[in-house]
Design a protein around this motif. Sequence first.
Motif, PDB file in Angstrom:
ATOM      1  N   THR A 150      30.529  32.505  48.009  1.00  0.00           N
ATOM      2  CA  THR A 150      31.239  33.692  47.521  1.00  0.00           C
ATOM      3  C   THR A 150      30.323  34.439  46.542  1.00  0.00           C
ATOM      4  O   THR A 150      29.819  33.834  45.599  1.00  0.00           O
ATOM      5  N   PRO A 151      30.103  35.744  46.754  1.00  0.00           N
ATOM      6  CA  PRO A 151      29.222  36.476  45.841  1.00  0.00           C
ATOM      7  C   PRO A 151      29.766  36.435  44.414  1.00  0.00           C
ATOM      8  O   PRO A 151      30.976  36.562  44.203  1.00  0.00           O
ATOM      9  N   LEU A 152      28.866  36.257  43.466  1.00  0.00           N
ATOM     10  CA  LEU A 152      29.283  36.158  42.065  1.00  0.00           C
ATOM     11  C   LEU A 152      30.083  37.373  41.614  1.00  0.00           C
ATOM     12  O   LEU A 152      31.026  37.254  40.843  1.00  0.00           O
ATOM     13  N   ARG A 153      29.687  38.551  42.095  1.00  0.00           N
ATOM     14  CA  ARG A 153      30.367  39.785  41.658  1.00  0.00           C
ATOM     15  C   ARG A 153      31.852  39.754  41.992  1.00  0.00           C
ATOM     16  O   ARG A 153      32.703  39.937  41.128  1.00  0.00           O
ATOM     17  N   SER A 154      32.173  39.537  43.279  1.00  0.00           N
ATOM     18  CA  SER A 154      33.593  39.576  43.659  1.00  0.00           C
ATOM     19  C   SER A 154      34.323  38.357  43.116  1.00  0.00           C
ATOM     20  O   SER A 154      35.533  38.380  42.902  1.00  0.00           O
ATOM     21  N   PHE A 155      33.582  37.289  42.871  1.00  0.00           N
ATOM     22  CA  PHE A 155      34.175  36.086  42.308  1.00  0.00           C
ATOM     23  C   PHE A 155      34.616  36.324  40.862  1.00  0.00           C
ATOM     24  O   PHE A 155      35.767  36.072  40.489  1.00  0.00           O
ATOM     25  N   VAL A 156      33.710  36.837  40.050  1.00  0.00           N
ATOM     26  CA  VAL A 156      34.056  37.086  38.645  1.00  0.00           C
ATOM     27  C   VAL A 156      35.117  38.191  38.548  1.00  0.00           C
ATOM     28  O   VAL A 156      36.046  38.109  37.743  1.00  0.00           O
ATOM     29  N   ALA A 157      35.017  39.193  39.418  1.00  0.00           N
ATOM     30  CA  ALA A 157      36.024  40.262  39.422  1.00  0.00           C
ATOM     31  C   ALA A 157      37.411  39.680  39.721  1.00  0.00           C
ATOM     32  O   ALA A 157      38.415  40.121  39.162  1.00  0.00           O
ATOM     33  N   GLY A 176      37.963  42.106  43.300  1.00  0.00           N
ATOM     34  CA  GLY A 176      37.875  40.656  43.407  1.00  0.00           C
ATOM     35  C   GLY A 176      37.957  40.189  44.850  1.00  0.00           C
ATOM     36  O   GLY A 176      38.459  40.915  45.709  1.00  0.00           O
ATOM     37  N   VAL A 177      37.508  38.989  45.099  1.00  0.00           N
ATOM     38  CA  VAL A 177      37.461  38.458  46.459  1.00  0.00           C
ATOM     39  C   VAL A 177      38.855  38.473  47.101  1.00  0.00           C
ATOM     40  O   VAL A 177      38.991  38.654  48.310  1.00  0.00           O
ATOM     41  N   ASN A 178      39.911  38.342  46.305  1.00  0.00           N
ATOM     42  CA  ASN A 178      41.279  38.441  46.814  1.00  0.00           C
ATOM     43  C   ASN A 178      42.049  39.607  46.192  1.00  0.00           C
ATOM     44  O   ASN A 178      43.264  39.533  45.980  1.00  0.00           O
ATOM     45  N   SER A 195      35.056  47.364  37.059  1.00  0.00           N
ATOM     46  CA  SER A 195      35.923  47.546  38.239  1.00  0.00           C
ATOM     47  C   SER A 195      37.345  47.913  37.830  1.00  0.00           C
ATOM     48  O   SER A 195      37.809  47.497  36.771  1.00  0.00           O
ATOM     49  N   PRO A 196      38.036  48.663  38.711  1.00  0.00           N
ATOM     50  CA  PRO A 196      39.416  49.046  38.384  1.00  0.00           C
ATOM     51  C   PRO A 196      40.401  47.893  38.589  1.00  0.00           C
ATOM     52  O   PRO A 196      40.139  46.975  39.359  1.00  0.00           O
ATOM     53  N   GLU A 197      41.510  47.987  37.899  1.00  0.00           N
ATOM     54  CA  GLU A 197      42.587  47.023  38.115  1.00  0.00           C
ATOM     55  C   GLU A 197      43.389  47.451  39.334  1.00  0.00           C
ATOM     56  O   GLU A 197      43.368  48.615  39.719  1.00  0.00           O
ATOM     57  N   PRO A 198      44.119  46.508  39.969  1.00  0.00           N
ATOM     58  CA  PRO A 198      44.969  46.910  41.098  1.00  0.00           C
ATOM     59  C   PRO A 198      46.003  47.933  40.635  1.00  0.00           C
ATOM     60  O   PRO A 198      46.511  47.841  39.518  1.00  0.00           O
ATOM     61  N   SER A 199      46.302  48.894  41.502  1.00  0.00           N
ATOM     62  CA  SER A 199      47.274  49.930  41.133  1.00  0.00           C
ATOM     63  C   SER A 199      48.648  49.579  41.691  1.00  0.00           C
ATOM     64  O   SER A 199      48.791  48.620  42.450  1.00  0.00           O
TER      65      SER A 199
END
Lengths: 348, 329
Positions: A107-114, A122-124, A336-340
């Motif tokens: 899992t890429p660190l970026r989407s993981f930490v996000a 984020g990854v999910n 990164s933005p938060e979910p809307s």
Amino acid sequence: MLEFKLLAMKKLNNYHPKSKVRVKNKNLIGGFNMEKEILIKIYQNIVLLRKLDEKLIELFTAGKLPGWIHPYVGQEAVVAGISPHVRKEDFFCATHRGRAFHVVKGTPLRSFVAELLGKKTGVNKGRAGEMHITNWEVYSTSSGIVGATFPMAVGFGLACKLEGGDRIVFCTFGDGASNRGTFHESLNMASVWKLPIVFICENNLYAQFTPSRLTTAVSDIAQRASAYNMPSKIVDGMDPIAVYEAVGEAVERARKREGPTLVECKTYRYHGHFYGDKWETYRSPEEVEAWKKRDPTVTFKERLLKEGVLTESLVKEIEGRIDSQIEDALKFAFESPEPSLEDIYEDL
Amino acid sequence: MAKKTIAYIDAIREALREEMARDPKVIIMGEDVGLGQGAFTVTKGLYQEFGKDRVIDTPISEESIIGACVGLAMAGFRPVAEIMFNPFMALVMDPLINHAACYRYVSGGQVKVPMVIRTLVCQGRGAGHDHAPFYASWFMHIPCLRVIVPSTPYDAKGLLKTAIRDDYPCIFYEHIDFYPRKPNLGEIPEEEYLIPFGEADIKREGSDVTVVAILTGVKASLSAAEKLEKEEGISVEVIDPRTLAPLDKQTILNSVKKTGRLVVVETDFKTAGVGAEIAAMVVEEALEYLDAPVKRVATKDIPISFTNEKYILPDEQAIVKAVKELVLK
């Protein structure tokens, strides 16, 4: 209690005597019967997992990380030791202490930490948080319910068997999970159906706040495998090479479709069940210190330096690279933005 | 369109066989489903036809059967599990509720969990508290689950095929009263057909009162309707939602707007049951059309015992009584 733990450690030294004979040849490095690349990969993963968790703890303490955090600090040698055996297409079941597995799986660190920060990138999509990450691009999943991944692993194992080929399943779990009914049901199924699953127990001696000896009828979880006619092995979970070798044998059995194996890794978490619990109430500082003396970030590094696999400059380079990867991921996540509100209706 | 007569139990088996033949990813698993042909012979012959890898006999391990279905489904298969009796669903709640229902959404759409659980409502046979009850509202309550309650051979086949092709976890209820062949024959098309979820079927048209009924309640309501028409001149509309989740609210609301009266007939326990949800929905969305309070005909809130079913399960008389109270008061 301390006496009990020290005894457990003494017992470990008998499982893996340091006097083990190692073959040297031109393809292999130093005193290890392994390729240099693999040794460095294991070391890098240990450093990555440690640095990542330390950073997350720092953020959590500063109130910048939402939710809870179940630190993996201390147990890195287990996942790092498994890591060279894991292929992208293999299934991987992680636990609530599971952050490490997803990163190692790819899992890429970026989407993981996000994801840990609850961001849309984020990854999910920020819906999973640290306990529930699933990254199906690399077939890794996890659950916040202790013991829930045993039957899922059986399902993945059935899929591998039905598909043919040599795809396998890694199922990691803690000592506490082995007291769940699903452990019994699923290991029985895995054995009866000869499923290609490697069950890896990270026995860190505590189920949340309770010492295993108060709740578990055996001191070695591996002993339970005999009830399912399943081979098992106990290894020192602070030694990534011991983990690598034992898991390697289990992986080979699984890829050859010879059935499941249980590998028990004796390990230890330095922090509480979650960061900030009052672990002084259920274990002594002396016990924690005794385990820290065997810290893989120190002991394994020293071994590699001594054998000439690592040099001081390479260590510095690896650490620098990982530091900047983590910094980059954090920057990405924070920006990164938060979910809307609209986002909550997606994927229904 | 050519038609044929088929029994309910054979309609279910035909749906399973057709879907297994069509899609190699469809797998059956459960206790006794293979060599044993299923506890009530529903899966008879499928083990011989499709082999032990696709009709999997499992140990008595309900939680892990359903957990394994979650894994299989995430890995791209379409498992159809059999949980022998409805109350055994209590054993599978973690994999079903915490995992199957949620993983698509919480993974951000990364995985799908297409799976079907066939389970049996065994009321009226003295099977007791842990074999007999019908629990449907448990699952209506959970987002992203499908709850399917077919009452005819036609509905059973068409809805089971849809369930197997659906990308969400489906709970598919069968009733023991539907298994004997003779009283449960029905017409179905010779050729393939599917029934979409969320489309209620108006089993009988009427103008004085709406009866929403499921499973065995449908037959009892139709028979009560006939009696009421003949003896009291009351015109009863009987609606079978066929799927409780998703629920065809519109068909129910349209009917209530026409009749002004609603009775819900089901054999789940009354409190917080299927009827409670349907009644609440109608009150919320069509209160101004109601000429009388909503009536719920359901199982009394008492554990089912070996001998008490004749006193606590609703029957035709209970439906007649409820309708009369609404219309003739």
